[in-house]
Design an enzyme around this catalytic site. Structure first.
Site, short mmCIF file in Angstrom:
data_model
loop_
_atom_site.label_atom_id
_atom_site.label_comp_id
_atom_site.label_asym_id
_atom_site.label_seq_id
_atom_site.Cartn_x
_atom_site.Cartn_y
_atom_site.Cartn_z
N LYS A 41 -6.67 -13.83 -18.76
CA LYS A 41 -5.96 -14.51 -19.85
C LYS A 41 -6.92 -15.43 -20.61
O LYS A 41 -6.89 -15.49 -21.84
CB LYS A 41 -4.77 -15.30 -19.29
CG LYS A 41 -3.66 -14.39 -18.75
CD LYS A 41 -2.54 -15.13 -18.01
CE LYS A 41 -1.55 -14.15 -17.40
NZ LYS A 41 -0.43 -14.77 -16.68
N GLN A 72 1.17 -20.47 -13.84
CA GLN A 72 1.02 -19.19 -13.16
C GLN A 72 1.83 -19.17 -11.87
O GLN A 72 1.77 -20.11 -11.07
CB GLN A 72 -0.47 -18.93 -12.89
CG GLN A 72 -0.78 -17.54 -12.38
CD GLN A 72 -0.52 -16.42 -13.40
OE1 GLN A 72 -0.56 -16.65 -14.61
NE2 GLN A 72 -0.25 -15.23 -12.92
N ASP A 110 5.35 -18.20 -21.80
CA ASP A 110 5.79 -17.10 -20.94
C ASP A 110 7.27 -16.74 -21.14
O ASP A 110 7.74 -15.74 -20.60
CB ASP A 110 5.64 -17.51 -19.46
CG ASP A 110 4.42 -16.88 -18.81
OD1 ASP A 110 3.98 -15.82 -19.28
OD2 ASP A 110 3.93 -17.46 -17.82
N1 GUN Z 1 2.74 -14.11 -12.10
C1 GUN Z 1 2.78 -12.77 -12.25
N2 GUN Z 1 2.97 -12.44 -13.56
C2 GUN Z 1 3.06 -13.61 -14.22
C3 GUN Z 1 3.26 -13.93 -15.60
O1 GUN Z 1 3.40 -13.07 -16.48
N3 GUN Z 1 3.28 -15.26 -15.88
C4 GUN Z 1 3.15 -16.22 -14.93
N4 GUN Z 1 3.22 -17.50 -15.32
N5 GUN Z 1 2.97 -15.96 -13.65
C5 GUN Z 1 2.93 -14.65 -13.31
#
Ligand code: GUN
Length: 281
Positions: free
Chosen positions: A50, A94, A117
């Protein structure tokens, strides 16, 4: 039947090129905050992807790294700081979080217009109501990939495997909004094969390597694999790709399918957060 491989990597690259142009025209760089708590090895891989993607499109990435033994207050304080930081337009926490942290309280604390998100209850509720602002990145990426290949889901029977808030529930909702008939399966489903065998579209987000086998797939089905499991040094999806691709009409590979789409949808959401911040300022 010749199968079409749904190339998430190539589609993501096209979106990245378009985003670069949009971002270069802005007076300020959009900023994405990324909070990690603890040492989850998969999270570390996702998050570094990311950060790299942000840099590629000209956005800034601000990482907040908290220890494994952080308290709820530590995480809430980090969130308060990000809510106030004018250089961070959107941010994510996350998941998963260490067991002492209540994730739902954390998501409650994210300002809805900074919720890159789309996991806060306000944005989840908006999605439920059909107001599609700040959608969760993975389901949004799946829909975009289906659109890219002009796969019409209307009237089709979609079977979603997995009921997480991150993928299963939202993709079921988005497919239904597009007039698919949706069945949701999960760990307590009695006869998974009976369900998947009826599907025109399978979306598997179980996180169990190889759970979707060739004898569970109807000829000509569209198969979307969201699973990521580490098997030694390699990454495996939920789908037995080599066998299922002989039966499916369209299929996503792992890696190179849904994963890259998730990352670029997060960038698109960050740009949406940036645009919303300008309306609020
Ligand atoms: N853990 C697995 N996929 C994601 C995601 O798309 N966003 C976040 N914040 N955590 C994750």
């Amino acid at each position: 039947m010749t199968v079409v491989i749904l190339d998430g990597k190539a589609t993501a690259e096209k979106i990245i090129s378009a985003l670069k142009v949009k971002v270069s025209a802005l007076r300020k760089k959009p900023g994405l905050g990324i909070v990690t708590v603890g040492n989850d090895s998969s999270s570390e891989i996702y998050v570094s992807g990311k950060v790299r993607a942000c840099e590629r499109v000209g956005m800034t990435a601000k990482r907040i790294v908290l220890d494994e033994d952080s308290t709820q207050d530590d995480v809430m304080n980090a969130i308060d700081d990000l809510n106030q930081d004018r250089n961070v337009h959107g941010y994510i926490v996350q998941l998963p979080l260490p067991k002492q942290i209540d994730a739902s309280l954390v998501l409650d604390g994210i300002l809805p217009h900074k919720d890159a998100d789309g996991f806060s209850p306000i944005n989840m509720g908006n999605m439920m109501a059909g107001k599609n602002v700040l959608l969760p990145a993975t389901p949004k990426g799946i829909i975009r990939l289906l659109d890219e290949y002009k796969i019409d889901v209307s009237g089709k029977h979609a079977v979603v495997v997995g009921r997480s808030n991150i993928v299963g529930k939202p993709i079921a909702l988005l497919l239904q909004q597009r007039n698919a008939t949706v069945t949701m399966c999960h760990s307590m489903t009695k006869d998974l094969k009976k369900m998947t065998k009826q599907a025109d579209i399978i979306v598997s987000a179980a996180g169990k390597a190889g759970i979707i086998k060739a004898n569970m797939v109807k000829k000509g089905a569209v198969v979307i694999d969201v699973g990521i499991s580490k098997e030694g040094d390699t990454i495996q999806g939920d789908v037995d790709f080599e066998k299922v691709k002989k039966i499916a009409s369209y299929i996503t590979p792992v890696p190179g399918g849904v994963g890259p789409m998730t990352v670029v949808m997060l960038l698109e959401n960050t740009l949406e957060c940036y645009n919303m911040s300008n309306m609020i300022d």
